[in-house]
Design a protein around this motif. Sequence first.
Motif, PDB file in Angstrom:
ATOM      1  N   LEU A  24      67.049  46.233 -42.288  1.00 55.03           N
ATOM      2  CA  LEU A  24      66.513  46.459 -43.618  1.00 55.03           C
ATOM      3  C   LEU A  24      65.500  48.641 -43.964  1.00 55.03           C
ATOM      4  O   LEU A  24      65.391  48.500 -44.764  1.00 55.03           O
ATOM      5  CB  LEU A  24      65.339  46.259 -43.444  1.00 55.03           C
ATOM      6  N   GLY A 101      70.307  47.352 -62.796  1.00 55.67           N
ATOM      7  CA  GLY A 101      70.059  47.209 -64.193  1.00 55.67           C
ATOM      8  C   GLY A 101      69.218  47.645 -65.170  1.00 55.67           C
ATOM      9  O   GLY A 101      68.541  48.384 -64.565  1.00 55.67           O
TER      10      GLY A 101
ATOM     11  N   GLN B 600      66.715  43.633 -60.002  1.00 53.10           N
ATOM     12  CA  GLN B 600      68.671  44.756 -59.671  1.00 53.10           C
ATOM     13  C   GLN B 600      68.215  45.743 -59.721  1.00 53.10           C
ATOM     14  O   GLN B 600      68.228  46.846 -60.633  1.00 53.10           O
ATOM     15  CB  GLN B 600      69.107  43.771 -60.806  1.00 53.10           C
ATOM     16  N   LYS B 603      69.731  48.890 -54.962  1.00 52.48           N
ATOM     17  CA  LYS B 603      69.770  49.063 -53.285  1.00 52.48           C
ATOM     18  C   LYS B 603      69.505  48.091 -52.209  1.00 52.48           C
ATOM     19  O   LYS B 603      69.272  46.643 -52.713  1.00 52.48           O
ATOM     20  CB  LYS B 603      68.179  49.510 -53.248  1.00 52.48           C
ATOM     21  N   VAL B 604      70.556  48.284 -52.089  1.00 49.91           N
ATOM     22  CA  VAL B 604      71.744  47.665 -50.977  1.00 49.91           C
ATOM     23  C   VAL B 604      70.318  46.755 -50.381  1.00 49.91           C
ATOM     24  O   VAL B 604      69.844  45.773 -50.161  1.00 49.91           O
ATOM     25  CB  VAL B 604      72.464  47.768 -49.969  1.00 49.91           C
ATOM     26  N   ARG B 605      69.062  47.373 -49.596  1.00 49.75           N
ATOM     27  CA  ARG B 605      68.381  47.232 -48.564  1.00 49.75           C
ATOM     28  C   ARG B 605      67.412  46.321 -49.214  1.00 49.75           C
ATOM     29  O   ARG B 605      66.814  45.086 -48.326  1.00 49.75           O
ATOM     30  CB  ARG B 605      67.732  48.870 -47.608  1.00 49.75           C
ATOM     31  N   ALA B 608      69.082  42.912 -48.832  1.00 50.17           N
ATOM     32  CA  ALA B 608      68.825  42.666 -47.904  1.00 50.17           C
ATOM     33  C   ALA B 608      67.737  42.277 -47.559  1.00 50.17           C
ATOM     34  O   ALA B 608      67.560  40.927 -47.168  1.00 50.17           O
ATOM     35  CB  ALA B 608      68.985  43.449 -47.329  1.00 50.17           C
ATOM     36  N   LEU B 609      66.297  42.785 -48.588  1.00 53.37           N
ATOM     37  CA  LEU B 609      64.951  41.935 -47.840  1.00 53.37           C
ATOM     38  C   LEU B 609      65.010  40.913 -48.879  1.00 53.37           C
ATOM     39  O   LEU B 609      63.914  40.303 -48.356  1.00 53.37           O
ATOM     40  CB  LEU B 609      64.162  43.639 -48.294  1.00 53.37           C
ATOM     41  N   MET B 612      66.312  38.128 -46.583  1.00 48.90           N
ATOM     42  CA  MET B 612      65.737  37.460 -46.212  1.00 48.90           C
ATOM     43  C   MET B 612      64.339  36.878 -46.092  1.00 48.90           C
ATOM     44  O   MET B 612      64.198  35.917 -45.306  1.00 48.90           O
ATOM     45  CB  MET B 612      65.206  39.021 -44.917  1.00 48.90           C
TER      46      MET B 612
END
Lengths: 101, 626
Positions: A24, A101, B600, B603-605, B608-609, B612
């Motif tokens: 993260l 998006g 959307q 951002k990949v993180r 990921a959050l 989680m």
Amino acid sequence: MRTPVAYFLLLSAILFSLGTASVLLRRNALRIFMGVELQLNAVNLTLVAFSRMHMELDGQILAFFSMVVAAAEVVVGLAIIVAVFRRTSTTDVDRASVLRG
Amino acid sequence: MIDLIGLTIAVPLVASGVNLLIGKRLGRRSGWIATAAMAVSFIVALGALLQMFSLPAEERTQVVTVAEWIRAGAAAVSLDLRVDPLSITMALVVTGVGSLIHLYAIGYMDHDERPGRFFGYMNLFCAFMLALVLANDFLLLYLGWEGVGLCSYLLIGFWSDRPDAARAAKKAFITTRIGDVLLMLGLFVMWVHFGSFDFDVVLGHEGSLPEIAAGTATAISLLLLGGAVGKSAQLPLHVWLPDAMAGPTPVSALIHAATMVTAGVYLVVRAHALFEISDVALAVVAVVGLAGALYGGFSSLGQYDMKRALAYSTMSQLGFMFLAAGLGFYPTAIALLVAHAFYKALLFLTSGNVMHGLHDEVDVRRLGGLRHDMPWTAALFGAGALALSGLPPFSGFFTKDVILDLASRDGATWAFVLGSLGAMVSAWYIARLYFTAFIGERRYEGSAHEASALMRTPLVVLAVGALFAGIGLELTPEGTLPMFLEPVLGHVVEGDAGPSTQVLMVLAVVVTLIGIGIAWRLYRPANQERWVSFPEREPGMAGVLAHGFYIDGLYAWIVANVGLRGAAALAWFDRTVVDGAVNGVGTLATRASGLAPIWQSGKVRRYALSFMAGGVALLLYAAVKI
């Protein structure tokens, strides 16, 4: 005297948390990747620990499967990271956000 | 021939289609086709009448099913035509007078460029009118009712390049529409109550009364009367009729004198069973009729346009018909309708002769002395005027004066007194037209040419009808026509109140002579100059009469002030409230959808959050659940 299973689980939780924090908080794709590996291995540790607790082999077999899948995943993941790096000259995942998006 | 009665509608309908589709190629022949169609129609109706005579009186009501028309679930409406003494009388008037007017129109529309269209509309009108009078249920009657309204619109505005004609057509359509809506509402109430439009159900069958409470009957009757008032140009929906004179004269004669405007009278007479159950509806009919008779008569006195004067006269005569119907003298109302069809068609067509011979001049101030140039026309107009004025032995005497006589014998003295005033005014205005247009000094330039023989022939037939229908058909209560109508309309019972019939007859003649005497005193040749200058000397009174007591102006004021302001308020409501609600929904959706893309981010993180959070939530859920 056998080490209680709680120790293994505690270690596993610590490892998983470290991995998660890495996923993260890090922006470098490679470091995130390492975090993911850490999470996987933490889970493997719980599998093995429970397997030992129950004196059965199921968990250990599942851990092997998990490792194999992780190896395959590393291949794909690293390929993606290399492809992204070639295109954007960076491994910062926050910069690779063209799909927003 | 009764079984073939459908032909009376079908033949004009087909001829109308032919004329409208290929009228351009037919040229002048279209008039002959249209006239022939009407003649065939007349012959079929005549044949039906003759066959009816061979039947006993109780069996003279026949229903002819042409086709199944509408089927919607249990409610089926078949296309039925009703042949009974009343409908056949109306059909004969429409086809008979209609044929003569068509024949006349061939000559009158000689110079027009679009005879095909004109005669197509005329035939179409006749087909709808026949559907109206031959209908066996209120639905087909309503179809005919709307159809004749449409044809009236098309024919008033036939010269659509003239703004006044186009305006008059719109006015006629919109004004009668108000009545038509009331009629439609009446039919709705009828359907709710009876579940049927059939005359036998709604109006009772063979002497039995319809099953309906007085209140409902009142509602239906008054709504039907609303339709009748619009179509028959009675107060307060009369304003379209004088303006409708912008149409070609044969149209005025056919639609706005002989047939369509009498549809209202026919409706009231046809539905008299409902009107009788209600305790107020007939009284309203009588009052409306009497008011129209007086109003039309007085307004006619102030008109200088011959056709407008005749239009107000038509309104007045229709008023007498409504009065008769309102007092319960249905056969007499129909008798006046028949007689009026003859003499008013004659009067309109002769004024058409004047227009034809004098370059569309209709202002009586610029006519005068026409009997020297147009002896035939003058004589024919005179015949119509005599019939209308009610001098014995002509047809007006046997109808209009009989109505007043019956009213007095029935104890309705108010109707007799006011009606006699109307009768006097009738004699006055028609004598006025004759005196000012046909005798005295010439006030027109050049010379008028007499109408051709083609145009005179139908007029002679009409004149014979106008003068002698009273004697021939015996329009008095015990006469041939009323007795013929008796199976449908019942017997007129002569009361025994008031003075005797002989005294009333003498009174009627005296009243008529007074009317003619007043007209002679005011408009005789020596006084005509004085009369022409009357509006300058008495602008107030002349204006009131000429503008029909300014009712038109009142409506214009109401529309301009109340109507347009109401419309503006509604427009504001529409723009702010209605549009606001619609636009608000749109804005809300846009705003709400603007919130969704925040997730959307690309951002990949953050994804990921979300993973989680989702995983933790699932775990928590599982923990709580266990």
